[in-house]
Design an enzyme around this catalytic site. Structure first.
Site, PDB file in Angstrom:
ATOM      1  N   HIS A  58       0.816  -1.216   0.000  1.00  0.00           N
ATOM      2  CA  HIS A  58       0.000   0.000   0.000  1.00  0.00           C
ATOM      3  C   HIS A  58       0.852   1.270   0.000  1.00  0.00           C
ATOM      4  CE1 HIS A  58       0.472  -0.276   4.505  1.00  0.00           C
ATOM      5  NE2 HIS A  58       0.544   1.035   4.350  1.00  0.00           N
ATOM      6  N   ASP A  88       0.089  -7.605   1.229  1.00  0.00           N
ATOM      7  CA  ASP A  88       0.493  -6.215   1.457  1.00  0.00           C
ATOM      8  C   ASP A  88       2.014  -6.082   1.482  1.00  0.00           C
ATOM      9  OD1 ASP A  88       0.174  -3.484   1.808  1.00  0.00           O
ATOM     10  OD2 ASP A  88       0.026  -3.612   3.987  1.00  0.00           O
ATOM     11  N   SER A 165       4.849   2.269   8.010  1.00  0.00           N
ATOM     12  CA  SER A 165       4.517   1.070   7.259  1.00  0.00           C
ATOM     13  C   SER A 165       5.676   0.662   6.363  1.00  0.00           C
ATOM     14  CB  SER A 165       3.277   1.305   6.399  1.00  0.00           C
ATOM     15  OG  SER A 165       2.121   1.355   7.180  1.00  0.00           O
TER      16      SER A 165
END
Length: 319
Positions: A58, A88, A165
């Site tokens: 993402h 992901d 992230s």
């Protein structure tokens, strides 16, 4: 307290040189269909000396331009070599050599309560990566995201800040045990990381194939539900109903038919599609599996060879 400080500082110093900042530009359309460049940032870490970098999908999905900033100040253009939205995860490549690579945990022998340190390079802030420390709160967690259902996650109370992230989660020895992946909005002290063993397996697949090669039976199917049971007078209230068999697939050659209800694969009961996905995730392409079906009121057992699942390939390069 001094011992705690020394432990955290020592662990972090081992890993920080391999943590990178990822800045990217995505092209978004507004309500009038006009295209606007939208900047974003995230984190990642180097996994090979020749420039492969692991991050979250993402972070870079839909990016038009990617810049990767190293801890030593150098900035490189990044290319997406492989991306998988289900896990992901994404692998980037920069043209560099002799890069620092952190120690990667080979075994998943984590324990609840052990120290966990999250490292990231959020928001491109001056001063380098940020560090948060906590413990492993739980293991094998499952969460539903906007695009997928993620399983086997590490839950930690080490704060995963916006932009973290894709950064590494490390233990007290400075060994990478996970990749920071998700936070739950409006919840305090709940963050999740993908175990590094799963992430590195995926990274190898993405580097080699540009995608994750997953095993597949060669059928389309839906969960058995009360409406189906009542309407078709099904012989079971649990299982997976085959709605389509792909012509000339291994499933077709094995004799699987539309309306068969899969209730068991190998030694595992199949109550729904999620169970089926879990079992398939433990296999690889080419494995032979034994399945048990209801065909009408009768049970039948069939064997089939798992094929590579069809995928929608992501672009090999982000420009």
């Amino acid at each position: 307290m001094a011992n705690f400080d020394d432990t955290v500082v020592g662990a972090v110093e081992k890993v920080i040189p391999s943590v990178v900042n990822i800045s990217e530009v995505k092209l978004m359309r507004d309500a009038y269909l006009r295209v606007h460049p939208i900047p974003g940032v995230g984190s990642g870490f180097i996994i090979t000396e020749n420039g492969y970098i692991l991050t979250n999908a993402h972070v870079v999905l839909g990016s038009n331009e990617i810049k990767v900033a190293l801890d030593d100040g150098r900035v490189f253009s990044g290319e997406i070599r492989g991306l998988d939205s289900i896990l992901d995860l994404a692998v980037l490549k920069i043209e560099a050599s002799g890069l620092p690579v952190p120690e990667i945990a080979r075994k998943n022998n984590l324990k609840i309560g052990q120290m966990a340190i999250a490292i990231g390079s959020p928001l491109g802030l001056v001063g380098g990566p940020t560090i948060t420390a906590g413990v492993i709160s739980a293991l094998n967690r499952s969460i539903q995201t906007e695009v997928t259902f993620m399983e086997g996650l590490i839950q930690t109370d080490a704060a995963i800040n916006p932009g973290n992230s894709g950064g590494p989660l490390i233990n007290s020895s400075g060994v990478v045990i996970g990749i920071n992946s998700a936070i739950i909005p409006f919840a305090q002290g709940i963050g999740f990381a993908i175990p590094i063993q799963s992430a590195m397996w995926a990274a190898e697949q993405l580097i080699e194939h540009g995608e994750i090669v997953r095993p597949w039976i060669g059928v389309n199917a839906v969960d058995v539900n009360p409406k189906l049971v009542a309407y078709y007078n099904l012989p079971t209230e649990k299982g997976v109903v085959v709605t389509n068999v792909i012509p000339r697939s291994e499933a077709d050659r094995s004799g699987i038919e539309v309306a068969d209800i899969l209730i068991r694969m190998d030694d595992t009961d199949i109550n729904n599609v999620r169970d089926l996905i879990k079992v398939l995730g433990k296999h690889k392409v080419g494995d032979i599996v034994t399945m048990e079906f209801f065909r009408g009121p009768q049970k039948v057992r069939l064997k089939t060879v798992l094929e590579a699942a069809p995928t929608a390939r992501q672009p090999a390069m982000a420009r």
